[in-house]
Design a protein around this motif. Structure first.
Motif, PDB file in Angstrom:
ATOM      1  N   GLN A  77       0.849  -1.191   0.000  1.00 59.64           N
ATOM      2  CA  GLN A  77       0.000   0.000   0.000  1.00 59.64           C
ATOM      3  C   GLN A  77       0.885   1.241   0.000  1.00 59.64           C
ATOM      4  O   GLN A  77       1.715   1.407   0.882  1.00 59.64           O
ATOM      5  CB  GLN A  77      -0.916   0.027   1.225  1.00 59.64           C
ATOM      6  N   LEU A  79       1.972   4.972   0.701  1.00 58.97           N
ATOM      7  CA  LEU A  79       1.641   5.938   1.753  1.00 58.97           C
ATOM      8  C   LEU A  79       2.346   7.261   1.514  1.00 58.97           C
ATOM      9  O   LEU A  79       3.488   7.294   1.047  1.00 58.97           O
ATOM     10  CB  LEU A  79       2.086   5.409   3.126  1.00 58.97           C
ATOM     11  N   PHE A 101      -8.670   1.448   3.224  1.00 61.51           N
ATOM     12  CA  PHE A 101      -8.126   2.089   2.034  1.00 61.51           C
ATOM     13  C   PHE A 101      -9.071   2.046   0.830  1.00 61.51           C
ATOM     14  O   PHE A 101      -8.700   2.477  -0.257  1.00 61.51           O
ATOM     15  CB  PHE A 101      -6.769   1.475   1.663  1.00 61.51           C
ATOM     16  N   GLN A 104      -9.397   4.971  -1.730  1.00 65.68           N
ATOM     17  CA  GLN A 104      -8.217   5.828  -1.585  1.00 65.68           C
ATOM     18  C   GLN A 104      -7.390   5.804  -2.869  1.00 65.68           C
ATOM     19  O   GLN A 104      -7.403   4.819  -3.595  1.00 65.68           O
ATOM     20  CB  GLN A 104      -7.344   5.341  -0.430  1.00 65.68           C
ATOM     21  N   TRP A 107      -1.508   6.577  -3.354  1.00 61.74           N
ATOM     22  CA  TRP A 107      -0.688   7.040  -2.226  1.00 61.74           C
ATOM     23  C   TRP A 107      -1.645   7.581  -1.160  1.00 61.74           C
ATOM     24  O   TRP A 107      -2.125   8.698  -1.243  1.00 61.74           O
ATOM     25  CB  TRP A 107       0.306   8.108  -2.697  1.00 61.74           C
ATOM     26  N   ALA A 108      -1.916   6.760  -0.158  1.00 64.13           N
ATOM     27  CA  ALA A 108      -2.929   7.076   0.845  1.00 64.13           C
ATOM     28  C   ALA A 108      -2.355   7.861   2.017  1.00 64.13           C
ATOM     29  O   ALA A 108      -1.165   7.810   2.312  1.00 64.13           O
ATOM     30  CB  ALA A 108      -3.555   5.780   1.354  1.00 64.13           C
ATOM     31  N   VAL A 113      -3.126   4.264   9.914  1.00 69.73           N
ATOM     32  CA  VAL A 113      -2.148   3.181  10.013  1.00 69.73           C
ATOM     33  C   VAL A 113      -1.668   3.016  11.460  1.00 69.73           C
ATOM     34  O   VAL A 113      -1.276   3.988  12.108  1.00 69.73           O
ATOM     35  CB  VAL A 113      -0.946   3.444   9.070  1.00 69.73           C
TER      36      VAL A 113
END
Length: 199
Positions: A77, A79, A101, A104, A107-108, A113
């Motif tokens: 994922q 970030l 996510f 999303q 790039w979340a 998290v």
């Protein structure tokens, strides 16, 4: 300006975050295994994981599923990390509430998290990337816990308590011991099985 700030600004002036995101999209279409990151103003490529790397991530997924079934360990994922979210990282694992996510972008935001995981690869960039750059980037993004699975030293390093862009605590434990991950993760894992995937 300090010596640390100067190279960072110079590197950032060579590529904007938007340019990096476009480059990462193109690279993903050109080569399926190419995984790019943008940390500390520098472009980096992650090594393609080997089979043992994959087994370690699978073992962690199973452990978290048993201990915290409301969470999921997402693989790869993207970030937004670092101050002002100008960096981009693709951790080996991202522990967050299941389904968080959905909808999303690639790039979340790292806000939901609880923990990120990096498993070292056998390449020349591991020292710089996983042991130096990633702890800074994840702390700056206020990710509560960073778990480094260091296959070179056969140790776990648990970074926690991010304050002012730095982790205040770093606990090192050998493979095979009981690993306690602090809140908000709050789990204890028997790590004996990891010895099966260390060479």
């Amino acid at each position: 300006m300090t010596a640390v700030e100067e190279p960072l600004m110079a590197a950032e002036s060579l590529m904007t975050t938007e340019e990096f995101e476009e480059l990462a999209r193109i690279a993903g279409r050109v080569s399926e295994g190419l995984r790019l990151e943008f940390i500390d103003g520098k472009l980096g490529a992650k090594a393609v994981p080997d089979g043992d790397h994959g087994c370690i991530i699978e073992w962690l997924i199973r452990a978290f599923l048993l201990l915290r079934p409301e969470l999921w360990l997402f693989q790869e994922q993207g970030l937004k990390v670092e101050g002002y979210r100008s960096g981009r990282a693709r951790p080996d694992g991202v522990l967050a509430p299941s389904g968080v996510f959905a909808g999303q972008p690639e790039w979340a935001d790292p806000e939901p998290v609880l923990l990120v995981v990096e498993v070292t690869s056998h390449d020349q960039d591991t020292e710089r990337r996983d042991r130096e750059e990633k702890p800074r980037a994840y702390a700056q993004a206020c990710i509560p816990v960073y778990l480094l699975v260091d296959r070179d030293s056969c140790e776990f390093v648990v970074y926690s308590t991010p304050v002012d862009g730095k982790y205040q605590l770093a606990l090192t434990l050998p493979f095979g011991t009981v690993l306690t991950l602090p809140d908000p993760v709050g789990v204890t894992i028997d790590t004996e099985p990891i010895k099966n995937w260390v060479r």
